[in-house]
Design a protein around this motif. Structure first.
Motif: not given
Length: 337
Positions: A117-138
């Protein structure tokens, strides 16, 4: 052994000092001055452009909250990816949004989320090396990221969205003791320059976690603008966090406990009476002898549950078995133990 001066030698020495024949030096002040020179003043730098607006106690509470977040991620992602995943908290810092934005690589995986219920937004950033590794596993691969990192395609964004949902679910569970957050991804971006959730000079709280999947590791960053968390900052103290994490029994918990206990078995004994015999009388007992008990015929018998006095009963027969009928319950003696 050192020579000992006689009286004449002492008098001659004193006379030479008074006439200036022997030079004297006052070494003590000189030594003190040297000690003072070696001592350096300890000066702590303070940047008036970046005041620390989050207290140390609040920072410690944020650390405890996000250690819980890391434990949730370790469990959830290990089950989802079917491999060993380790997530550890690295640091909790406060800095400006501009500094955070400049520290991000390009391209990367950025998810801007709302936090009702709070106003505003936050940011979640994931390292691209980690992202591509996870996608490859999936997709059935070994988890090796490509040598040339490119921006994520729409299909890859869709694949990684489930991982982001797991991140936000774990984050909501970690913050549950403070506030019931409902996180939702509002937009995704690969270029950090296109993400401006607050002014560059605004203070943000940066949570940095190291995530390791197999042999690949990377940093996962969470950015919370302070201006949006300010209404709940008073709740971010260790005492409030510890007291709120202590689970209070609910009706469902009580029902479950009662159900589990109802299936337990307990030994019940009824005492017919007692008697005191000497060793001689005990040794002389034979078949057919009668032992007189202290219990009177019309008095109720004492029935014990696991060795504790619980009921007063009268003996009888039920069908072909001996039985006792409860006439009263001994409540006070149970409470006294």
């Amino acid at each position: 052994m050192a020579d000992i001066l006689d009286q004449d030698e002492i008098d001659a020495l004193l006379s030479a000092i008074s006439t200036g024949g022997i030079e004297t030096t006052d070494e003590k002040p000189q030594v003190a001055a040297e000690v003072m020179e070696t001592k350096e003043k300890v000066v702590q730098k303070y940047d008036f452009r970046r005041p620390d607006i989050v207290s140390k106690d609040q920072m410690r509470t944020l650390q405890m909250l996000h250690k819980t977040f890391c434990r949730h991620l370790t469990t959830s992602l290990s089950a989802y990816l079917r491999t060993i995943v380790e997530v550890n908290l690295v640091a909790v810092d406060q800095l400006t949004y501009g500094e955070f934005n400049m520290s991000l690589s390009n391209p990367t995986c950025i998810n801007v989320f709302s936090m009702k219920p709070m106003e505003g937004r936050g940011v979640l950033e994931v390292n691209p090396v980690l992202v591509h590794s996870i996608i490859d596993r999936l997709l059935g691969g070994t988890g090796e990221p490509p040598s040339n990192l490119k921006p994520l395609t729409d299909i890859e964004q869709s694949i990684i969205s489930k991982i982001v949902d797991i991140f936000l679910a774990g984050l909501a569970e970690a913050w549950k003791s403070i506030i019931e957050f409902h996180f939702r991804v509002e937009e995704r971006e690969v270029n950090p320059q296109f993400v401006q959730i607050v002014a560059p000079g605004e203070t943000v709280i940066l949570i940095s976690c190291e995530m390791r999947v197999g042999n690949i590791s990377g940093i996962v960053s969470l950015c919370f603008p302070f201006v949006y968390l300010e209404p709940i900052m008073s709740s971010l103290n260790a005492q409030h966090w510890i007291s709120s994490t202590q689970k209070k029994p609910t009706d469902d918990m009580r029902t479950s406990i009662k159900f589990q206990m109802s299936k337990s078995y307990m030994q019940v004994n009824t005492i017919l009476g007692k008697s005191v015999l000497s060793i001689r009388q005990l040794l002389s007992l034979r078949k057919g002898d009668v032992v007189v008990l202290s219990q009177k015929v019309r008095d109720p018998l004492l029935t014990l549950v696991k060795g504790r006095n619980r009921f007063l009963t009268v003996p009888g027969i039920l069908g072909k078995q001996k039985a006792v009928k409860i006439v009263s319950v001994i409540q006070d003696k149970i409470r006294k133990g």
